[in-house]
Design a protein around this motif. Structure first.
Motif, short mmCIF file in Angstrom:
data_model
loop_
_atom_site.label_atom_id
_atom_site.label_comp_id
_atom_site.label_asym_id
_atom_site.label_seq_id
_atom_site.Cartn_x
_atom_site.Cartn_y
_atom_site.Cartn_z
N GLN A 115 0.80 -1.22 0.00
CA GLN A 115 0.00 0.00 0.00
C GLN A 115 0.84 1.28 0.00
O GLN A 115 0.28 2.36 -0.14
CB GLN A 115 -0.93 0.00 1.23
CG GLN A 115 -1.98 -1.10 1.19
CD GLN A 115 -2.74 -1.23 2.49
OE1 GLN A 115 -2.33 -0.67 3.52
NE2 GLN A 115 -3.85 -1.95 2.45
N THR A 116 2.16 1.17 0.18
CA THR A 116 2.99 2.36 0.22
C THR A 116 3.53 2.69 -1.16
O THR A 116 3.83 1.80 -1.96
CB THR A 116 4.17 2.18 1.21
OG1 THR A 116 4.91 3.39 1.24
CG2 THR A 116 5.10 1.06 0.76
N GLY A 117 3.63 3.99 -1.43
CA GLY A 117 4.16 4.41 -2.72
C GLY A 117 5.65 4.63 -2.72
O GLY A 117 6.26 4.83 -3.77
N SER A 118 6.28 4.61 -1.55
CA SER A 118 7.72 4.84 -1.44
C SER A 118 8.47 3.53 -1.58
O SER A 118 8.27 2.59 -0.80
CB SER A 118 8.04 5.49 -0.08
OG SER A 118 9.42 5.39 0.20
N ALA A 119 9.33 3.45 -2.58
CA ALA A 119 10.11 2.22 -2.77
C ALA A 119 11.00 1.95 -1.58
O ALA A 119 11.19 0.80 -1.18
CB ALA A 119 10.95 2.31 -4.05
N ARG A 120 11.55 3.01 -0.99
CA ARG A 120 12.44 2.82 0.15
C ARG A 120 11.68 2.28 1.35
O ARG A 120 12.13 1.35 2.04
CB ARG A 120 13.14 4.14 0.51
CG ARG A 120 14.22 3.97 1.57
CD ARG A 120 15.00 5.26 1.75
NE ARG A 120 15.64 5.68 0.50
CZ ARG A 120 16.77 5.17 0.04
NH1 ARG A 120 17.38 4.22 0.72
NH2 ARG A 120 17.30 5.58 -1.09
N MET A 121 10.50 2.87 1.62
CA MET A 121 9.70 2.37 2.75
C MET A 121 9.19 0.97 2.46
O MET A 121 9.12 0.12 3.35
CB MET A 121 8.54 3.32 3.03
CG MET A 121 7.73 2.94 4.26
SD MET A 121 6.47 4.15 4.67
CE MET A 121 5.75 3.39 6.13
N GLU A 377 17.01 14.31 -0.53
CA GLU A 377 15.82 13.47 -0.56
C GLU A 377 15.31 13.42 -2.00
O GLU A 377 15.57 14.32 -2.80
CB GLU A 377 14.74 14.01 0.37
CG GLU A 377 14.23 15.39 0.01
CD GLU A 377 13.11 15.84 0.94
OE1 GLU A 377 12.04 15.21 0.89
OE2 GLU A 377 13.31 16.79 1.69
N PRO A 378 14.59 12.36 -2.35
CA PRO A 378 14.13 12.23 -3.74
C PRO A 378 13.04 13.25 -4.06
O PRO A 378 12.37 13.79 -3.18
CB PRO A 378 13.59 10.80 -3.80
CG PRO A 378 13.27 10.46 -2.39
CD PRO A 378 14.25 11.19 -1.53
N ARG A 534 11.15 8.80 6.21
CA ARG A 534 11.40 10.16 5.69
C ARG A 534 12.84 10.58 5.95
O ARG A 534 13.48 11.21 5.09
CB ARG A 534 10.45 11.15 6.35
CG ARG A 534 8.99 11.00 5.96
CD ARG A 534 8.19 12.13 6.57
NE ARG A 534 6.82 11.74 6.85
CZ ARG A 534 5.99 12.44 7.60
NH1 ARG A 534 6.42 13.55 8.18
NH2 ARG A 534 4.75 12.05 7.79
N LEU A 535 13.36 10.25 7.12
CA LEU A 535 14.74 10.63 7.44
C LEU A 535 15.74 9.86 6.57
O LEU A 535 16.79 10.39 6.20
CB LEU A 535 15.02 10.36 8.92
CG LEU A 535 14.25 11.27 9.89
CD1 LEU A 535 14.41 10.78 11.32
CD2 LEU A 535 14.74 12.72 9.78
N VAL A 536 15.40 8.60 6.23
CA VAL A 536 16.24 7.86 5.29
C VAL A 536 16.20 8.53 3.92
O VAL A 536 17.23 8.71 3.26
CB VAL A 536 15.79 6.38 5.20
CG1 VAL A 536 16.52 5.66 4.07
CG2 VAL A 536 16.04 5.67 6.51
N ASP A 537 15.00 8.92 3.49
CA ASP A 537 14.86 9.59 2.19
C ASP A 537 15.63 10.90 2.16
O ASP A 537 16.09 11.33 1.09
CB ASP A 537 13.38 9.86 1.90
CG ASP A 537 12.64 8.60 1.45
OD1 ASP A 537 13.33 7.63 1.06
OD2 ASP A 537 11.41 8.58 1.49
N ARG A 538 15.75 11.57 3.31
CA ARG A 538 16.48 12.85 3.37
C ARG A 538 17.97 12.65 3.63
O ARG A 538 18.70 13.61 3.86
CB ARG A 538 15.86 13.74 4.44
CG ARG A 538 14.51 14.33 4.01
CD ARG A 538 13.68 14.76 5.20
NE ARG A 538 12.45 15.44 4.79
CZ ARG A 538 11.39 14.84 4.27
NH1 ARG A 538 11.40 13.53 4.08
NH2 ARG A 538 10.31 15.52 3.92
#
Length: 885
Positions: A115-121, A377-378, A534-538
């Motif tokens: 259900q998540t749109g973030s590949a990293r998450m 971040e992306p 979010r912190l990983v993305d940043r």
């Protein structure tokens, strides 16, 4: 109470203690109830599933007895838990929520990931789901017909999650790692088309086009031969795309790119990959921490891209945070010259991320335009291909430091600052320490290197201050603290709270640890995972995928900054208390210590409520006699001998012991005994790390026994205890045995994966000694990953890593983890089997069984002690045994 079926059927109390299930039929009953968790199972069904055609005399009464035993086991472990097993007109049921069973948590995580749109998450969530598996599902009842359908369904779900995890990691740019990992999975499931697709993509993106085409051909042939089918249309299209792709050209084009002032070091492969990715992707975003070299990498790649109508750099650093899309568009229009085939480099997007995303979306409407962006971040827009930029490689243990990219960069910049500087034997350790302290961040290394002209590198290690400035960079990039503070200012308050509360973890933490430590009144525990993502993305938190699951860690520069912020927020003491409570909880159900490495655990700051053992001054000054004996096959064996009177004792190490771990005990015994410590093959200075045979090791021990008088007592630890006992059984002149917890697994409370030796061998073959050591500790020694992670930063961790090449041998030495049958008659010497009162139940059970098996065996439990005890406790036990034998 929680239950586990993704492996042996298990129950745990809420504080993590394993529940002892007393009987195979009771475990089968629990398995059957968990198969139908929350739903009743008819009495006749349970009887048929448990006994089949071999019914007891009174099946219903026997079933009631087994139910009572199960309830009693649950109640003994956790008061009130007996009520979980309920009786009704329809039969028996176990009243547990789906996520109280690890299979339910696995499915919930898999659903959340979809259900998540973030590949990293998505990748992080799927990784957490996969770490729940401890072996084959329902391992205790895997052969029973009633469990087969559920096991098959879980296996299929696990494979689907593995495929989704691979796809998410491919999106994140982990092509090279995936190629290695997918090879084994594809070999086990050669007909899975989804799995083949991601393998082909990973091979292709790694520059291995021929192998990608070979993989397709293998699948096509197997499908036709075995099923009479052809590959799917999607897979055929992928095959055609790989087959017809034209080689990339590297002709430079007109541009406003600045000329490179210095050589880009350590990024050759990364530049190649970015250039290749831009041939097929229209938006590539380089993400990473401040100072990691995103801009340098982007410029180097952009200079090599074939873009006939120009390559244009748009520098966004001058824009104010939160600048509008109109302002950014004006800057782009003033910089980029229009054309049919243009590459635009959007540099430093993080402080105007919303505007950058909007403008990039508009630019991509031009068919021939491509974008290479850099950001912490992306951009998170359609068509984006993210490529994390890691720090430079640090020196590997035992490798030539000069081969490390981080060292090469520091040396190059130091030589530019001071032409007299050279990497020498005298300063190599200082340079390595500096590179490690600065996390391999290129900007940090350059800031340090420019000081070499005025300061010796040894002084630099002791006094390096991140306020040193480097002229020619934007103000916010002139200091390390400035870079981190810039990123901090862009965060919301919940993100800042989680980030600063991660700082007490010295070596990273799992998601569970982060939730326990970072949650508070201002941050609900349910939101920690999303904030962490979010912190990983940043690029402020680094996600590390290890052999025992995922961890989240801060770069040292970020961690130092966050500790200051934690203190300024008045949360330092409260956060550390939460940290300590969490790890104290882990300590209650993990191995207390690791034999001979108490000082290593002291690094955790009193995690187990004790300090490093104190040695008495009278014994600390003892010096050993160090010599070499030669085994029968010519192998030199280093021996240290303490003391020169009394009976001889040889100390035999286990998987992660060398002779040094025995020094405190040897000194304690030296007053009344002659004590020899030595390195088994492949440890320390003894021999090499080739495959060993047990016979060779027997010859080694015999040579050591001979040098101390021709016969000796032997004290062995863990797998060393197994080897010492086998030596006595094979006729080595051993007068008596002291065996500290031989690690046979003689009950059903735990299991070791059958492929553990192979997995260790693969890691060691890749020179991943630290990962092999971690896998062994988590899997074989049962230490939680949360405990092992900070240990990897301890000064003495390298001592454990150095022993990693022998782990495979020690696992194979245990064979199937059952006692050799010939011991009962072949071991005739007095034997004392020792276990710790704080050790796991399976270890203590094994000690009892071994002691009962041997004709002159007896058992001693050190009440209130772990199996790794201070020599002041163990020394008298050894002395009393020998003098009384």
């Amino acid at each position: 109470m929680r239950f586990g079926v993704l492996g042996p059927v298990t129950a745990w109390t809420d504080d993590g203690q394993a529940v002892r299930i007393p009987d195979r039929k009771v475990r089968g009953l629990l398995a059957d109830l968990l198969l139908h968790a929350g739903r009743p199972v008819a009495v006749t069904t349970l009887i048929d599933n448990l006994w089949g055609d071999e019914l007891p005399g009174n099946p219903t009464a026997t079933l009631q007895t087994r139910v009572s035993q199960l309830r009693r086991a649950l109640e003994d472990a956790e008061p009130g838990a007996r009520d979980l097993v309920q009786t009704g007109p329809a039969g028996y049921l176990i009243a547990v929520a789906p996520e109280a069973v690890d299979s339910g948590r696995f499915r919930a995580l898999a659903t959340r990931a979809r259900q998540t749109g973030s590949a990293r998450m998505r990748a992080a969530t799927l990784a957490d789901a996969l770490t729940l598996w401890r072996g084959p599902a329902y391992a205790d009842v895997a052969q029973e017909a009633f469990a087969r359908a559920t096991i098959d369904r879980l296996d299929e779900e696990r494979l689907a999650v593995q495929e989704a995890y691979a796809e998410a990691r491919f999106v994140l740019g982990e092509h090279e790692v995936l190629v290695a990992e997918l090879a084994e999975l594809v070999a086990r499931h050669p007909l899975r088309q989804r799995l083949r697709a991601v393998q082909m993509k990973a091979l292709h993106r790694s520059g291995r086009q021929a192998e990608a085409l070979e993989s397709y051909g293998d699948l096509r042939d197997r499908l036709r031969d075995e099923l009479g089918l052809d590959p799917s249309a999607e897979l055929g299209a992928l095959h055609q795309e790989i087959l017809t792709e034209e080689p990339a050209a590297t002709t430079a084009a007109k541009s406003n790119l600045p000329a490179g002032l210095t050589e880009l070091i350590g990024r050759d492969a990364a530049v190649d990959d970015v250039v290749e990715q831009l041939e097929s992707a229209r938006l590539v975003t380089l993400t990473g921490a401040g100072g990691v070299g995103k801009t340098s990498l982007a410029l180097a790649a952009a200079r090599r891209v074939d873009s006939p109508d120009g390559v244009w750099l748009v520098e966004l650093a001058a824009l104010e945070p939160g600048a509008s899309a109109r302002e950014l568009s004006t800057l782009v229009e003033a910089t980029v010259q229009p054309g049919a085939d243009v590459l635009v480099v959007l540099d430093n997007c993080e402080h105007v991320i919303e505007a950058a995303a909007e403008v990039a979306t508009g630019l991509l409407r031009s068919p021939g335009l491509r974008i290479l962006a850099t950001s912490r971040e992306p951009l998170s827009i359609a068509g984006e291909h993210r490529r994390p930029v890691p720090p430079l490689d640090l020196p590997a243990a035992g490798a030539d430091a000069a081969e490390s990219a981080a060292v090469q960069l520091f040396v190059a910049r130091a030589e530019a600052a001071d032409p007299r500087f050279r990497l020498t034997a005298d300063n190599t350790d200082a340079v390595i320490a500096l590179c490690q302290r600065l996390d391999g961040l290129p900007l940090a290394l350059e800031l340090a290197a420019i000081r070499v002209g005025a300061m010796d590198v040894h002084d630099l290690v002791d006094r390096f201050d991140n306020r040193y400035r480097q002229r020619g960079l934007p103000d916010r990039q002139q200091t390390l603290s400035g870079m981190v503070e810039w990123s901090w200012d862009l965060l919301g308050e919940p993100e800042r709270a989680v980030l600063r509360r991660l700082a007490p973890h010295p070596g990273g933490c799992t998601l569970a640890a982060a939730e326990a430590v970072c949650a508070g009144d201002d941050v609900p525990v349910a939101e920690v995972a999303e904030l962490l993502t979010r912190l990983v993305d940043r690029s402020l938190v680094v996600r590390v995928d290890g052999t025992s699951g995922s961890r989240y860690r801060l770069l040292e520069t970020v961690r130092a900054f966050c500790l200051q912020r934690l203190d300024a927020a008045g949360e330092l003491d409260a956060t550390r208390r939460r940290y300590e409570r969490y790890f104290e909880g882990l300590a209650q159900h993990t191995e207390p210590r690791l034999y001979g490495h108490s000082d290593l655990f002291a690094y955790l700051g009193g995690l187990y409520g004790e300090s490093a053992p104190q040695r008495s001054p009278s014994t600390a000054a003892l010096r050993p006699r160090i010599g070499t004996v030669v085994s029968r096959d010519g192998t030199p064996i280093v021996v240290e001998v303490y003391g020169d009177s009394g009976p001889a004792i040889v100390l035999v190490g286990g998987a992660l012991n060398d002779r040094r771990t025995f020094i405190p005990l040897a000194k304690r015994l030296a007053d009344g005994f002659t004590v020899a410590t030595y390195d088994r093959r492949g440890r320390g200075d003894s021999g090499d790390v080739q495959p060993w045979a047990v016979e060779r090791e027997l010859e080694d021990l015999a040579a050591v026994v001979d040098v101390v008088g021709g016969s000796a007592y032997a004290l062995g630890v863990s797998t060393g205890a197994v080897f010492a006992a086998e030596a006595a059984a094979q006729g080595v002149p051993i007068r008596g045995l002291l065996l500290i917890e031989p690690p046979f697994i003689l009950d059903d409370t735990r299991s070791v994966p059958v492929d553990l030796a192979n997995r260790l061998h693969e890691l060691i073959a890749q020179d991943r000694y630290g990962d092999a050591t971690e896998l062994f500790l988590v899997t074989a020694v049962e230490m939680p990953a949360e405990v092992v992670a900070p240990l990897r930063n301890a000064p003495l961790w390298k001592d454990l890593e150095a022993l990693a090449p022998t782990l495979v041998y020690d696992v194979l030495l245990m064979d199937d983890f059952t006692i050799p049958a010939h011991w009962a008659t072949a071991i005739t010497v007095p034997t004392l089997v020792i276990d710790g009162g704080e050790s796991r139940d399976w270890r203590r059970n094994t000690a009892r069984i071994v002691a009962d098996l041997l004709p002159q065996g007896r058992r001693l439990t050190m009440d209130g002690q772990p199996h790794d005890v201070d020599p002041e406790v163990l020394g008298p036990i050894v002395a009393e045994f020998i003098t009384g034998s």
